[in-house]
Each structure stands twice: as structure tokens, then as C-alpha cells.
Motif scaffolding. Sequence first.
Motif, PDB file in Angstrom:
ATOM      1  N   MET A 143       4.366 -11.334   2.868  1.00  0.00           N
ATOM      2  CA  MET A 143       4.681 -10.774   4.183  1.00  0.00           C
ATOM      3  C   MET A 143       3.615  -9.746   4.546  1.00  0.00           C
ATOM      4  O   MET A 143       3.811  -8.539   4.377  1.00  0.00           O
ATOM      5  N   PRO A 144       2.451 -10.190   5.015  1.00  0.00           N
ATOM      6  CA  PRO A 144       1.382  -9.253   5.370  1.00  0.00           C
ATOM      7  C   PRO A 144       1.652  -8.567   6.700  1.00  0.00           C
ATOM      8  O   PRO A 144       2.646  -8.848   7.370  1.00  0.00           O
ATOM      9  N   ARG A 171      11.648 -13.803  -4.302  1.00  0.00           N
ATOM     10  CA  ARG A 171      10.557 -12.867  -4.608  1.00  0.00           C
ATOM     11  C   ARG A 171       9.709 -12.666  -3.352  1.00  0.00           C
ATOM     12  O   ARG A 171       9.244 -13.643  -2.756  1.00  0.00           O
ATOM     13  N   THR A 172       9.503 -11.418  -2.974  1.00  0.00           N
ATOM     14  CA  THR A 172       8.766 -11.096  -1.757  1.00  0.00           C
ATOM     15  C   THR A 172       7.692 -10.067  -2.068  1.00  0.00           C
ATOM     16  O   THR A 172       7.958  -9.092  -2.770  1.00  0.00           O
ATOM     17  N   VAL A 173       6.491 -10.301  -1.532  1.00  0.00           N
ATOM     18  CA  VAL A 173       5.402  -9.330  -1.662  1.00  0.00           C
ATOM     19  C   VAL A 173       5.049  -8.821  -0.264  1.00  0.00           C
ATOM     20  O   VAL A 173       4.669  -9.602   0.620  1.00  0.00           O
ATOM     21  N   TYR A 174       5.221  -7.518  -0.076  1.00  0.00           N
ATOM     22  CA  TYR A 174       4.796  -6.848   1.147  1.00  0.00           C
ATOM     23  C   TYR A 174       3.484  -6.108   0.876  1.00  0.00           C
ATOM     24  O   TYR A 174       3.038  -6.001  -0.270  1.00  0.00           O
ATOM     25  N   GLN A 175       2.904  -5.561   1.938  1.00  0.00           N
ATOM     26  CA  GLN A 175       1.756  -4.687   1.751  1.00  0.00           C
ATOM     27  C   GLN A 175       2.239  -3.266   1.467  1.00  0.00           C
ATOM     28  O   GLN A 175       3.337  -2.865   1.874  1.00  0.00           O
ATOM     29  N   LEU A 204      -2.855  -8.759   1.501  1.00  0.00           N
ATOM     30  CA  LEU A 204      -2.370 -10.108   1.226  1.00  0.00           C
ATOM     31  C   LEU A 204      -3.262 -11.113   1.945  1.00  0.00           C
ATOM     32  O   LEU A 204      -3.712 -10.866   3.061  1.00  0.00           O
ATOM     33  N   PRO A 205      -3.512 -12.277   1.311  1.00  0.00           N
ATOM     34  CA  PRO A 205      -4.443 -13.249   1.894  1.00  0.00           C
ATOM     35  C   PRO A 205      -3.897 -14.003   3.098  1.00  0.00           C
ATOM     36  O   PRO A 205      -4.657 -14.444   3.955  1.00  0.00           O
ATOM     37  N   GLY A 291      -2.776  -3.599   6.982  1.00  0.00           N
ATOM     38  CA  GLY A 291      -1.523  -3.405   7.698  1.00  0.00           C
ATOM     39  C   GLY A 291      -1.238  -1.946   7.994  1.00  0.00           C
ATOM     40  O   GLY A 291      -0.076  -1.516   7.992  1.00  0.00           O
ATOM     41  N   VAL A 292      -2.280  -1.152   8.236  1.00  0.00           N
ATOM     42  CA  VAL A 292      -2.126   0.269   8.524  1.00  0.00           C
ATOM     43  C   VAL A 292      -2.785   0.573   9.867  1.00  0.00           C
ATOM     44  O   VAL A 292      -3.441  -0.277  10.465  1.00  0.00           O
TER      45      VAL A 292
END
Length: 332
Positions: A143-144, A171-175, A204-205, A291-292
Motif C-alpha cells: 500500500m504505497p 499481511r500488509t506493507v505500508y510506507q 514500495l515499488p 509518500g511524504v
Amino acid sequence: MFEALGLSQLAESVYLAMLQHPDEGLDVLADRLDVDHDQLRVALDELTSISLLQVRPGRPAPRVVSPEVGLSALLARQQAEVARRHQQIEEGTAALSLMLAGRAKTRPATGDSDIERLCGIDAIRDRLSDLARTCEWEANSFMPGGAQSEENLASSRELDAEAIERGVRVRTVYQDSVRNHRPTLEYARWLGGLGSEVRTTASLPLRMLIVDRRVAVVPLDTADGETAAIVISSVGVITGLTALFNSVWRSATPLGASRRRDDDGLSAQERQVLKLLAAGLTDEAIARQLGVSVRTARRVAADLHTRLGARSRFQAGAQALSRAWITADDLE
């Protein structure tokens, strides 16, 4: 030390020796390094080709160029090459997206198709809902983009809860930047409280969802800018995307843990900023990658410049390479 810049070990030894003893002749230099004249000539040619030595008419020996000038120029050329390759990759990605879009148009969704095209946000959400309800044992997602919209979080809440209740491993990957956005952070913590596994990483790609390691959904860039995605069921592609997910997952930080700093005192976000700075990306592009906000990207970059004692991006990249904070591979 300079292998990251593409310099051979012998050329590096010759360069350092000439810096320390600039007035010595080539015969003395060969004796000092215990090499023959042919080996020395190869090293000198290598140094001359990358402008670390200058040959002056009328002088028997080349003049060594200072590291501040020579290595900075070398790094600048490498950065220009990396930027060129980055542009080629972007163009290749766009071409691939167009190719997949065309294939999806000519091959409508059937039981035999390994690519299904979804057009419009409603069609994408409907398909994601179907996949969430039929998922049997695992759902992995990237989740970018940092902060997630309130609408997306609300639409996902019921589906995620139902899947976790059925025993699906989610399973979730955030920035990392979601840690500074309260609604997204609260949602991620809510997921964790239900038994989901949530981690964060600097960048994240791509955005993607993999369901039961049999089907994946990824966004699709289109020539007309419409919102679109593709559903992929090709075994080879799913295997590759799963390997990518697992690689990122292993290095990501669990949400409940503090973000780690490595032996150099760098956070994952700071090291990623260094890589992007060295690759020649603008503050705006770095902000999008992480993501900033642009202001945050500039603040992190300025802090890194101070710690490195650098006055420019090129100098920061050179210092980071010399300290082994980043490598030549990172620039790719």
C-alpha cells in the motif's frame, strides 16, 4: 574503497600512491607498488579515461587530479548515466503497461485468460470485493503513497474483518510515512488488533494485492489517464510478485516496533533518501517515492547534507559512497 565508482583495485592503489607522492617518477611508482610497467600503464590509462589523471604536453608523467574535483566529476557522470537508465526503465514500464492494456482489450476476461482488464474505480472495487470474499488462506498487499484516503479505509474495513475472521492470513506493507497520519495509523493498528500482520518500509515499488498466491491485482498506467487495473493469474508472474513481496516483507519493520537505525545511524527512510539523492531525483520525486510531503523530503535531505558535510547533492552522493552508506548497486 573506490570499487563502487568502477575503479579497479590496481588503479585505486596507483591513484592513492600518486596523491601521496605526486613528485615521484613512474619508475619509482612501479617499484613502490611492486608492479611492472605494463601493469602500471594499464592502470594509468584507466585513471586517465575517467579524468583522475591529466596528461600535459611536454611532461613525461601525468598529473594526478584531486579527489574533490576528479571523484566528484566521476560521480556526476555516473549519476547522469543512472538518470538516463532510470528514464529508460520508466519508458519500458510505460510500454509494458500499454502492451498489457492492449492485450487485455483483445483478450476479454474468460476462464482461460491470464490477464483481465478493469476500467474505472467501481469495477476495480467490485473485483477487489469479490477476491476478498473468496480468499481462502492468504492475502498479501503493498500500500504505497503514505496516507490512505478515508474512503478507501472505510471500504476495506468490513472486507478485511471478514477475511481475518475466516482465518485468512492478511499481511500488509505500508510506507513508513503512515506512522505520521493518524487515520491510516489507527486503521493499521485496528488490523493488527484483529490478528493481521502489518509492517512499514521506506518505499514500495508498486501497489498490489496477491490472493492465495494464485491471482494478483496491480494498477495499470494508461495513455488516456483513466483509472484502470489488471488482474493477473499467470503462474510465472504470480511467483515473481510473491518473491518480491516476501523480500520487502522480511526487511520491513513491524508496526508496533520502533523504526530501526542501522550501524551507520541511518533509518530506512534516510538511507532511501540518500539513494534517491544520488540517483539525481528532485525533492518532489523523492516525496512521491516516500509518500511524504515535499517539505519533509527537503528536511530529511538537508539533515543528511549536514551529517555528511556536503554542500550539494553530488557531494552528498560522493560522501555517502566513500563512507559505504550506499553502494553503486543502490544507484541502479
